[in-house]
Motif scaffolding. Structure first.
Motif, PDB file in Angstrom:
ATOM      1  N   SER A  36       7.565  -3.333  -4.575  1.00 29.95           N
ATOM      2  CA  SER A  36       7.037  -4.725  -5.368  1.00 29.95           C
ATOM      3  C   SER A  36       5.486  -4.432  -6.507  1.00 29.95           C
ATOM      4  CB  SER A  36       6.866  -5.404  -4.167  1.00 29.95           C
ATOM      5  OG  SER A  36       8.282  -5.551  -3.393  1.00 29.95           O
ATOM      6  N   VAL A  37       5.817  -3.575  -7.273  1.00 24.61           N
ATOM      7  CA  VAL A  37       4.628  -2.862  -7.822  1.00 24.61           C
ATOM      8  C   VAL A  37       4.265  -4.253  -8.692  1.00 24.61           C
ATOM      9  CG1 VAL A  37       3.625  -1.340  -9.452  1.00 24.61           C
ATOM     10  CG2 VAL A  37       4.897  -0.300  -7.482  1.00 24.61           C
ATOM     11  N   ASP A  38       5.674  -4.628  -9.366  1.00 23.69           N
ATOM     12  CA  ASP A  38       5.401  -5.811 -10.815  1.00 23.69           C
ATOM     13  C   ASP A  38       4.840  -6.975  -9.548  1.00 23.69           C
ATOM     14  OD1 ASP A  38       6.465  -4.480 -12.543  1.00 23.69           O
ATOM     15  OD2 ASP A  38       9.037  -5.269 -11.753  1.00 23.69           O
ATOM     16  N   ALA A  39       5.016  -7.626  -8.360  1.00 21.35           N
ATOM     17  CA  ALA A  39       4.626  -8.521  -7.866  1.00 21.35           C
ATOM     18  C   ALA A  39       2.899  -8.307  -7.064  1.00 21.35           C
ATOM     19  CB  ALA A  39       5.317  -9.209  -6.541  1.00 21.35           C
ATOM     20  N   ALA A  40       2.558  -7.248  -6.949  1.00 24.39           N
ATOM     21  CA  ALA A  40       1.665  -6.557  -6.404  1.00 24.39           C
ATOM     22  C   ALA A  40      -0.050  -6.621  -7.633  1.00 24.39           C
ATOM     23  CB  ALA A  40       1.413  -5.229  -5.955  1.00 24.39           C
ATOM     24  N   ARG A  41       0.954  -6.376  -8.698  1.00 21.26           N
ATOM     25  CA  ARG A  41       0.171  -6.279  -9.938  1.00 21.26           C
ATOM     26  C   ARG A  41      -0.274  -7.654  -9.962  1.00 21.26           C
ATOM     27  NH1 ARG A  41       1.467  -0.945 -13.716  1.00 21.26           N
ATOM     28  NH2 ARG A  41       0.160  -2.628 -15.047  1.00 21.26           N
ATOM     29  N   ASP A  82      -6.226  13.864 -10.401  1.00 27.82           N
ATOM     30  CA  ASP A  82      -7.157  12.688 -11.018  1.00 27.82           C
ATOM     31  C   ASP A  82      -5.718  11.337 -12.161  1.00 27.82           C
ATOM     32  OD1 ASP A  82      -5.410  14.674 -12.027  1.00 27.82           O
ATOM     33  OD2 ASP A  82      -6.519  15.688 -13.665  1.00 27.82           O
ATOM     34  N   ALA A  83      -4.920  11.710 -11.381  1.00 26.06           N
ATOM     35  CA  ALA A  83      -3.953  11.232 -11.970  1.00 26.06           C
ATOM     36  C   ALA A  83      -3.745   9.518 -11.385  1.00 26.06           C
ATOM     37  CB  ALA A  83      -2.430  11.753 -11.799  1.00 26.06           C
ATOM     38  N   ILE A  84      -4.184   9.509 -10.215  1.00 25.75           N
ATOM     39  CA  ILE A  84      -3.728   8.287  -9.292  1.00 25.75           C
ATOM     40  C   ILE A  84      -5.350   7.193  -9.273  1.00 25.75           C
ATOM     41  CG2 ILE A  84      -1.724   9.236  -7.527  1.00 25.75           C
ATOM     42  CD1 ILE A  84      -4.677  10.042  -5.385  1.00 25.75           C
ATOM     43  N   GLY A  85      -6.537   7.722 -10.395  1.00 27.25           N
ATOM     44  CA  GLY A  85      -7.181   6.424 -10.337  1.00 27.25           C
ATOM     45  C   GLY A  85      -8.315   6.658  -9.336  1.00 27.25           C
ATOM     46  N   ARG A  86      -9.848   6.116  -9.076  1.00 27.38           N
ATOM     47  CA  ARG A  86     -10.135   6.312  -8.282  1.00 27.38           C
ATOM     48  C   ARG A  86     -10.558   5.299  -6.305  1.00 27.38           C
ATOM     49  NH1 ARG A  86     -14.830   5.516 -11.974  1.00 27.38           N
ATOM     50  NH2 ARG A  86     -13.323   4.431 -12.999  1.00 27.38           N
ATOM     51  N   GLN A  93      -3.089   2.113   0.265  1.00 28.12           N
ATOM     52  CA  GLN A  93      -4.353   2.866   0.578  1.00 28.12           C
ATOM     53  C   GLN A  93      -4.067   4.385   1.168  1.00 28.12           C
ATOM     54  OE1 GLN A  93      -7.329   0.328   0.043  1.00 28.12           O
ATOM     55  NE2 GLN A  93      -7.929   3.199   0.505  1.00 28.12           N
ATOM     56  N   ALA A  94      -3.364   3.578   2.333  1.00 30.44           N
ATOM     57  CA  ALA A  94      -2.928   4.943   3.613  1.00 30.44           C
ATOM     58  C   ALA A  94      -1.859   5.697   2.359  1.00 30.44           C
ATOM     59  CB  ALA A  94      -1.748   4.760   4.375  1.00 30.44           C
ATOM     60  N   ILE A 121      -6.538  -0.115  -6.367  1.00 28.59           N
ATOM     61  CA  ILE A 121      -6.696  -1.020  -7.832  1.00 28.59           C
ATOM     62  C   ILE A 121      -6.063   0.184  -8.841  1.00 28.59           C
ATOM     63  CG2 ILE A 121      -7.479  -2.580  -9.182  1.00 28.59           C
ATOM     64  CD1 ILE A 121      -6.400  -4.428  -6.543  1.00 28.59           C
ATOM     65  N   GLU A 122      -6.641   1.150  -8.550  1.00 23.18           N
ATOM     66  CA  GLU A 122      -6.323   1.533  -9.888  1.00 23.18           C
ATOM     67  C   GLU A 122      -5.113   2.253  -9.792  1.00 23.18           C
ATOM     68  OE1 GLU A 122     -11.330   2.723 -11.662  1.00 23.18           O
ATOM     69  OE2 GLU A 122      -9.683   4.490 -11.130  1.00 23.18           O
ATOM     70  N   PHE A 123      -5.019   2.950  -8.482  1.00 26.89           N
ATOM     71  CA  PHE A 123      -3.805   2.989  -8.091  1.00 26.89           C
ATOM     72  C   PHE A 123      -2.563   2.974  -8.365  1.00 26.89           C
ATOM     73  CE2 PHE A 123      -0.723   4.800  -4.723  1.00 26.89           C
ATOM     74  CZ  PHE A 123      -0.314   5.973  -5.245  1.00 26.89           C
TER      75      PHE A 123
END
Ligand SMILES: [Zn+2]
Length: 350
Positions: free
Chosen positions: A91-96, A24-28, A69-70, A31-33
């Protein structure tokens, strides 16, 4: 009151540390994750046997989502791994950057997967790479996989700098093609010799629907099999491709994609060139066009720094042909990647 999420996503060094994220903390969705990751993130999932661990790196490149995704699927399905798993998602900042998964890295940043070798610089990306290496030293996982997508449409393959059964076993959890390279570029898998078995998995292109599926299937095997380092787990035999060479643009040249020559000083590759990924090409296959001298536009160096361009390519009235049968891979039609990295890799056909 400090929420659960804040308390578990504390930042140490360059990474946020997140222990056992609940579904429940990772989103559905993935992209939410992604939006719930505060920055470079180290996710630690406790396994059945906590005396052992394995590591997964993914999203070293922000535009390559199949590995994330995996990871999302493994967390969403509440799979208890057989050993502790450390996921490194840098690389979360680039991906976001909107609309998501578009930037390989932020503008003006170095390619993170070129920062894993000495001499280490002091840029943000260098520090991130060193932090990741420190964590691998600290936890000493029995192996590492680094999950990427190819930049064009492509079948999947593994890449290793080290040939032995352990590396073959890791790759064959995901794919049946393996590239064995001695080109040292500063990628994460190059730690294999000094540290622990590490294999790059290239899942195929983002637009190839099977990419995320194969990443998920492979990851679930990786985190649940008791033994991932011997080939007992597979009846699949790997097809090997040895010592690929990079076909690169020279400074002063440029690249375009189309069915006729599009630039005056530069190279135009056919728009559908990525269809040759892992296929054979030979002297009858026109690959594109070069205006000006071939040697002023392209270079194919071997590991000794010797120019091999004319061994493999010839220009006939401005049209570019292979001189012999070759297998191409990592063929991109993204001009940015072609300029900064390479146009494609080749091996001589057996
Ligand atoms: Zn990548």
């Amino acid at each position: 009151m400090i929420s659960m999420e804040q308390s578990t996503q504390a930042q140490f060094g360059k990474f946020y540390y997140w222990e056992n994220p609940q579904p429940d903390a990772i989103g559905r969705t993935v992209i939410e994750f992604l939006k719930r990751l505060p920055g470079p993130t180290h996710i630690h999932v406790t396994g059945a046997d906590s005396s052992r661990c394995r590591a997964v790196a993914t999203l070293l490149h922000g535009n390559e989502p199949s590995g994330l995704q995996a990871v999302f699927e493994a967390l969403r399905q509440r799979i208890t791994p057989i050993v502790d798993i450390h996921y490194f998602i840098p690389s979360v900042d680039a991906a976001r950057q909107a609309p998501g998964f578009i930037y390989r890295m932020l503008p003006h940043q170095k390619d993170l997967n070129r920062c894993f070798r000495e001499p280490f610089g002091d840029s943000e990306q260098d520090l991130l790479a060193q932090d990741l290496l420190q964590r691998l030293k600290k936890y000493n996982p029995e192996c590492v996989i680094d999950i990427h997508n190819t930049s064009g449409s492509s079948p999947s393959f593994g890449v290793t700098t080290f040939m032995d059964e352990r590396h073959d076993a890791l790759a064959s959890l995901f794919t049946h093609r393996m590239i064995v390279t001695d080109l040292l570029l500063g990628s994460l898998m190059e730690i294999s010799e000094a540290m622990m078995p590490t294999v790059t998995i290239e899942c195929g292109g983002v637009e190839d629907t099977e990419s995320s599926l194969m990443a998920t299937e492979g990851l679930l095997k990786y985190i649940t099999y008791a033994d991932v380092l011997s080939i007992k787990h597979t009846d699949m035999s790997l097809e090997f491709f040895h010592k690929p060479l990079r076909v690169e643009l020279l400074d002063g040249s440029d690249i375009a994609y189309g069915d006729h020559s599009l630039i005056d000083d530069g190279v135009t590759l056919l728009a559908d060139i990525e269809h040759h990924n892992f296929g054979y090409v030979g002297p009858d296959n026109r690959l594109g066009f070069v205006s000006g001298d071939l040697a002023a536009n392209l270079t194919v160096m071997d590991i000794h720094g010797k120019e091999k361009l004319f061994d493999y390519f010839v220009l006939e009235e401005g049209e570019l042909y292979p001189t012999r049968r070759l297998k191409l891979f990592m063929v991109t039609t993204n001009p940015e990647i072609a300029r900064k990295d390479c146009l494609f890799y080749l091996v001589e056909a057996a």
